[in-house]
Design a protein around this motif. Structure first.
Motif, PDB file in Angstrom:
ATOM      1  N   ARG A   1       0.828  -1.207   0.000  1.00  0.00           N
ATOM      2  CA  ARG A   1       0.000   0.000   0.000  1.00  0.00           C
ATOM      3  C   ARG A   1       0.861   1.254   0.000  1.00  0.00           C
ATOM      4  O   ARG A   1       0.395   2.331  -0.358  1.00  0.00           O
ATOM      5  CB  ARG A   1      -0.925  -0.022   1.216  1.00  0.00           C
ATOM      6  CG  ARG A   1      -1.929  -1.166   1.168  1.00  0.00           C
ATOM      7  CD  ARG A   1      -2.642  -1.348   2.505  1.00  0.00           C
ATOM      8  NE  ARG A   1      -3.613  -2.434   2.440  1.00  0.00           N
ATOM      9  CZ  ARG A   1      -3.314  -3.719   2.644  1.00  0.00           C
ATOM     10  NH1 ARG A   1      -2.057  -4.066   2.905  1.00  0.00           N
ATOM     11  NH2 ARG A   1      -4.246  -4.641   2.585  1.00  0.00           N
TER      12      ARG A   1
ATOM     13  N   ASP B   1       2.746  -3.998   5.530  1.00  0.00           N
ATOM     14  CA  ASP B   1       2.340  -2.589   5.477  1.00  0.00           C
ATOM     15  C   ASP B   1       2.177  -1.991   6.861  1.00  0.00           C
ATOM     16  O   ASP B   1       2.000  -2.704   7.862  1.00  0.00           O
ATOM     17  CB  ASP B   1       1.019  -2.455   4.715  1.00  0.00           C
ATOM     18  CG  ASP B   1       1.204  -2.440   3.212  1.00  0.00           C
ATOM     19  OD1 ASP B   1       2.054  -1.675   2.726  1.00  0.00           O
ATOM     20  OD2 ASP B   1       0.498  -3.187   2.518  1.00  0.00           O
TER      21      ASP B   1
ATOM     22  N   ASP C   1      -1.843   2.453   6.786  1.00  0.00           N
ATOM     23  CA  ASP C   1      -2.074   2.252   5.350  1.00  0.00           C
ATOM     24  C   ASP C   1      -3.106   1.150   5.121  1.00  0.00           C
ATOM     25  O   ASP C   1      -3.911   1.216   4.190  1.00  0.00           O
ATOM     26  CB  ASP C   1      -0.765   1.908   4.647  1.00  0.00           C
ATOM     27  CG  ASP C   1       0.186   3.082   4.593  1.00  0.00           C
ATOM     28  OD1 ASP C   1      -0.287   4.217   4.435  1.00  0.00           O
ATOM     29  OD2 ASP C   1       1.409   2.859   4.710  1.00  0.00           O
TER      30      ASP C   1
END
Length: 217
Positions: free
Chosen positions: A92, A170, A174
């Motif tokens: 992401r 991630d 996010d």
């Protein structure tokens, strides 16, 4: 009993150490899965990295090239790397994009192979690693060709193996924001249909060791 790698100062993985593998069988699997290695040597004090074919017998790696290549004639302390790419990891955040891979880095002092029997065996294993079944099918090297070929041997004692698999890692914010797709795009390598040489007789059938490799895993 499975043998473990014995890391040295220069083969100890520090960055991303959780991805390090310690079994010697992992090293063998990485080497056996690839076709090309990169041989790093010093020429006039400057690094030079050469892509080349290779073969393995136990814990000895063999590479070959032209006797006219200074980089092979003078190879002493070397570094050999092999990388198999299994997929691109989409995250992401651009910072967390990555690659799923299996890699090996081997350090050591290259040895010029001069014993005729070992040279012959090394050339056979290099050929069979690249094109299984071809050593017996094709004409084997004659004296002139052997004289033009340099063979190096590298012990696999000092080696590091690193493997990444799985999805992106991630940041929590996010993930919660959910503004970008995340996952893995696997990379698959396959053989295409054999393409005969232009000067091959039209009725020459594709041999089994070539034909069947197309469908092997």
């Amino acid at each position: 009993m499975t043998q473990q790698l014995s890391p040295t100062e220069r083969s100890t993985i520090r960055r991303g150490s959780a991805r390090a593998r310690t079994e010697r069988s992992d090293l063998h699997e990485v080497l056996d899965a690839s076709l090309i290695c990169h041989l790093g040597v010093l020429v006039d004090g400057a690094p030079r990295v050469l892509p080349t074919g290779y073969g393995r017998i136990g814990d000895t790696l063999y590479v070959h090239g032209s006797t006219g290549a200074r980089s092979l004639r003078e190879a002493a302390e070397v570094c050999v790397t092999v990388t198999n790419v299994d997929g691109i990891v989409y995250a992401r955040s651009a910072f967390h994009f990555s690659v799923n891979y299996r890699s090996a880095v081997i350090h050591g002092r290259a040895r010029q192979v001069t014993d005729p029997d070992e040279r012959w065996q090394a050339l056979q294993v290099i050929t069979e690693h690249l094109a299984p079944g071809s050593w017996e099918h094709a004409r084997q090297p004659n004296k002139k060709e052997l004289a033009a070929t340099a063979v190096l041997a590298l012990d696999l004692t000092e080696a590091a193996v690193k493997i990444r698999s799985g999805g992106p890692v991630d940041e929590d914010e996010d993930v919660e924001a959910g503004k970008a797709w995340a996952g893995v795009l696997p990379l698959e390598t396959r053989w295409g249909a054999p393409e005969p040489a232009d000067d091959l007789a039209a009725d020459f059938e594709v041999p089994a060791h070539v034909r069947d490799r197309r469908y092997s895993a």
